[in-house]
Design a protein around this motif. Sequence first.
Motif, mmCIF file in Angstrom:
data_model
loop_
_atom_site.group_PDB
_atom_site.id
_atom_site.type_symbol
_atom_site.label_atom_id
_atom_site.label_comp_id
_atom_site.label_asym_id
_atom_site.label_seq_id
_atom_site.Cartn_x
_atom_site.Cartn_y
_atom_site.Cartn_z
ATOM 1 N N ILE B 51 -54.950 37.868 -13.392
ATOM 2 C CA ILE B 51 -54.723 39.165 -12.714
ATOM 3 C C ILE B 51 -53.497 39.633 -13.307
ATOM 4 O O ILE B 51 -52.299 39.207 -13.190
ATOM 5 C CB ILE B 51 -54.473 39.256 -11.075
ATOM 6 N N THR B 52 -53.470 40.557 -14.214
ATOM 7 C CA THR B 52 -52.524 41.176 -15.114
ATOM 8 C C THR B 52 -51.466 42.144 -14.715
ATOM 9 O O THR B 52 -50.595 42.467 -15.459
ATOM 10 C CB THR B 52 -52.910 41.109 -16.460
ATOM 11 N N GLY B 53 -51.784 42.832 -13.527
ATOM 12 C CA GLY B 53 -50.921 44.085 -13.412
ATOM 13 C C GLY B 53 -51.281 44.295 -11.799
ATOM 14 O O GLY B 53 -52.148 44.008 -11.242
ATOM 15 N N ASP B 54 -50.461 45.055 -11.261
ATOM 16 C CA ASP B 54 -50.086 45.291 -9.739
ATOM 17 C C ASP B 54 -50.971 46.377 -9.344
ATOM 18 O O ASP B 54 -51.177 47.497 -10.270
ATOM 19 C CB ASP B 54 -48.695 45.593 -9.480
ATOM 20 N N GLY B 55 -51.535 46.729 -8.227
ATOM 21 C CA GLY B 55 -52.464 47.678 -7.783
ATOM 22 C C GLY B 55 -51.744 48.882 -7.614
ATOM 23 O O GLY B 55 -52.402 50.092 -7.832
ATOM 24 N N LEU B 56 -50.517 49.130 -7.350
ATOM 25 C CA LEU B 56 -49.618 50.297 -7.378
ATOM 26 C C LEU B 56 -49.525 51.016 -8.421
ATOM 27 O O LEU B 56 -49.197 52.168 -8.573
ATOM 28 C CB LEU B 56 -47.952 49.780 -6.931
ATOM 29 N N LYS B 57 -49.854 50.231 -9.764
ATOM 30 C CA LYS B 57 -49.862 51.006 -10.873
ATOM 31 C C LYS B 57 -51.138 52.127 -10.937
ATOM 32 O O LYS B 57 -50.817 53.056 -11.602
ATOM 33 C CB LYS B 57 -49.962 50.090 -12.090
ATOM 34 N N THR B 58 -52.122 51.728 -10.369
ATOM 35 C CA THR B 58 -53.179 52.626 -10.269
ATOM 36 C C THR B 58 -53.835 52.888 -9.067
ATOM 37 O O THR B 58 -54.956 52.757 -8.960
ATOM 38 C CB THR B 58 -54.345 52.005 -11.224
ATOM 39 N N ILE B 59 -52.950 53.412 -8.116
ATOM 40 C CA ILE B 59 -53.162 53.503 -6.773
ATOM 41 C C ILE B 59 -54.249 54.478 -6.392
ATOM 42 O O ILE B 59 -54.718 54.176 -5.523
ATOM 43 C CB ILE B 59 -51.852 53.722 -6.061
ATOM 44 N N ASP B 60 -54.394 55.323 -7.256
ATOM 45 C CA ASP B 60 -55.611 56.548 -6.900
ATOM 46 C C ASP B 60 -57.080 55.676 -6.835
ATOM 47 O O ASP B 60 -57.744 56.349 -6.031
ATOM 48 C CB ASP B 60 -55.666 57.454 -8.205
ATOM 49 N N CYS B 61 -57.153 54.633 -7.475
ATOM 50 C CA CYS B 61 -58.333 53.894 -7.336
ATOM 51 C C CYS B 61 -58.729 53.359 -5.896
ATOM 52 O O CYS B 61 -59.798 53.104 -5.652
ATOM 53 C CB CYS B 61 -58.296 52.715 -8.333
ATOM 54 N N ALA B 62 -57.725 53.377 -4.967
ATOM 55 C CA ALA B 62 -57.818 52.578 -3.675
ATOM 56 C C ALA B 62 -58.487 53.906 -2.796
ATOM 57 O O ALA B 62 -58.998 53.581 -1.733
ATOM 58 C CB ALA B 62 -56.445 52.276 -3.094
ATOM 59 N N ARG B 63 -58.261 55.244 -3.441
ATOM 60 C CA ARG B 63 -58.647 56.290 -2.507
ATOM 61 C C ARG B 63 -60.191 56.283 -2.319
ATOM 62 O O ARG B 63 -60.868 56.106 -3.260
ATOM 63 C CB ARG B 63 -58.281 57.570 -3.291
ATOM 64 N N GLY B 64 -60.605 56.443 -1.117
ATOM 65 C CA GLY B 64 -62.116 56.863 -0.594
ATOM 66 C C GLY B 64 -62.777 55.384 -0.473
ATOM 67 O O GLY B 64 -63.916 55.142 -0.177
ATOM 68 N N THR B 65 -61.908 54.281 -0.459
ATOM 69 C CA THR B 65 -62.471 52.861 -0.452
ATOM 70 C C THR B 65 -62.231 52.603 1.124
ATOM 71 O O THR B 65 -62.672 51.443 1.411
ATOM 72 C CB THR B 65 -61.922 51.898 -1.312
ATOM 73 N N PHE B 66 -61.730 53.412 2.043
ATOM 74 C CA PHE B 66 -61.574 53.000 3.428
ATOM 75 C C PHE B 66 -61.503 54.304 4.241
ATOM 76 O O PHE B 66 -61.251 55.080 3.575
ATOM 77 C CB PHE B 66 -60.581 52.058 3.507
ATOM 78 N N GLU B 67 -61.449 54.097 5.646
ATOM 79 C CA GLU B 67 -61.090 55.151 6.446
ATOM 80 C C GLU B 67 -59.939 55.119 7.277
ATOM 81 O O GLU B 67 -59.763 53.973 7.486
ATOM 82 C CB GLU B 67 -62.581 55.055 7.229
ATOM 83 N N THR B 68 -59.415 56.085 7.576
ATOM 84 C CA THR B 68 -58.209 56.141 8.320
ATOM 85 C C THR B 68 -58.635 56.752 9.715
ATOM 86 O O THR B 68 -59.330 57.922 9.780
ATOM 87 C CB THR B 68 -57.163 56.939 7.703
ATOM 88 N N TRP B 69 -58.156 56.090 11.144
ATOM 89 C CA TRP B 69 -58.449 56.770 12.146
ATOM 90 C C TRP B 69 -57.094 57.899 12.309
ATOM 91 O O TRP B 69 -56.221 57.515 12.462
ATOM 92 C CB TRP B 69 -58.442 55.898 13.429
ATOM 93 N N GLU B 70 -57.730 59.187 12.441
ATOM 94 C CA GLU B 70 -56.552 59.854 13.011
ATOM 95 C C GLU B 70 -56.649 60.492 14.459
ATOM 96 O O GLU B 70 -57.762 60.833 14.810
ATOM 97 C CB GLU B 70 -56.575 61.296 12.204
ATOM 98 N N ILE B 71 -55.821 59.951 15.128
ATOM 99 C CA ILE B 71 -55.760 60.397 16.726
ATOM 100 C C ILE B 71 -54.737 61.165 17.306
ATOM 101 O O ILE B 71 -53.538 61.198 16.739
ATOM 102 C CB ILE B 71 -55.865 59.092 17.450
ATOM 103 N N ASP B 72 -54.980 61.477 18.466
ATOM 104 C CA ASP B 72 -53.616 62.208 19.394
ATOM 105 C C ASP B 72 -52.793 61.185 19.666
ATOM 106 O O ASP B 72 -53.452 60.121 19.893
ATOM 107 C CB ASP B 72 -54.003 63.002 20.334
#
Lengths: 314, 89
Positions: B51-72
């Motif tokens: 594993i030759t590099g950190d995920g923060l370098k291409t962070i856009d690739c994590a977009r859409g791979t999970f769901e966020t709960w937005e609540i009051d």
Amino acid sequence: MPPESLRCKECKTTYPLEARYVCEQCFGPLEVAYPSLDGADPAELRRRIQAGPPSLWRYGDFLPVAAPPPRALEAGLTPLLRADGLAEQLGLEHVWIKNDAANPTHSFKDRVVSMAIARARELGFETIACASTGNLANAVAAHAAAAGLDSYVFIPFDLEEQKVLATGVYGTNLVAVRGNYDDVNRLCTELSADRNWAFVNINMRPYYSEGSKTLAFETVEQLAFSLPDRVVCPIASGSLFTKLARGFEEWVEVGLVEGRLPVFNGAQAEGCSPVATALQDGQDFCRPVRPSTIAKSRAIGNPADGPYAERSTP
Amino acid sequence: MTDDEIREGIRLLARTTGIFTETAGGVTVAVLAKLAQRGDIDASERVVVYITGDGLKTIDCARGTFETWEIDPTVESFEQASERLAVPA
């Protein structure tokens, strides 16, 4: 063992250990040649490694520069982690992750840049430069800053913002080129002919690429001086892939480790796979491609060490 | 490896090892997964994955791979969301 010359990978013509990268006889790439290690005592080599610094400089006996220069940003000795969860998911028993994101600028490029800058400083260069898809840009800017040297970093204009920001912060001269990586590289090759700069991946390339061998050395040392059966690693220029193989070979040749060399699996993205395509078609050259992939650091359509990466593939 | 396979490689590594890698690592893990699924790797082999590099370098690739709960900011709102998302305890 201090290196003895630069040597053409194709026709074996030798050259002094200068800032040069291409053979004047046959235009083949140059690499660092070392004196034979026949008769070296593996136990003594091992003792020297284990008494060395906690960085890639512990392998100085196998590198073009034996010790870090002053103010070096020391890289390497990243964790080798057992990945039992991943192994289980894939039906395997023994998988390790070599996490090279744990380097100072979070990629393996810290290894190659360490070597290039160390040699550039020995040769008296005051300006460091590179063409980069991002990770190399981070590393060159950071290592030049640590050394107190000027730097110029040339990147494709559409690079991910994170990589741009994580480069500019070190105070480099950041040049965004309207073109892809192969365009940036071509421009830098032209510039390297008339500037007295050390371009880490052009005129310093023979020294630079040697840094990747340390990934193999660390793997062997972290596996208690044994060899893995198989390695999986990414391919862009092909340099990491070939030098990783070379690292394992060198340690088998010198007797630091015994056994069969690992099987190599290289990984390329589908939108940019000149090496995989050449292998599939049974060619010994790489046909350049126009990259289209989210893996921008793999997006090298015309890989410098592509043919050698093919030959390292069993 | 396709872009989708690369994203899946990033996700697989993150979810099984706690290591977040950049796209190059996604390609590498995707190749490992493909070789394992094809049966090209013996189960007992000792495999090292670079594993030759950190995920923060291409962070856009994590977009859409999970769901966020937005609540009051209320317990009711949290309970409603967790019922709707039906995540087993």
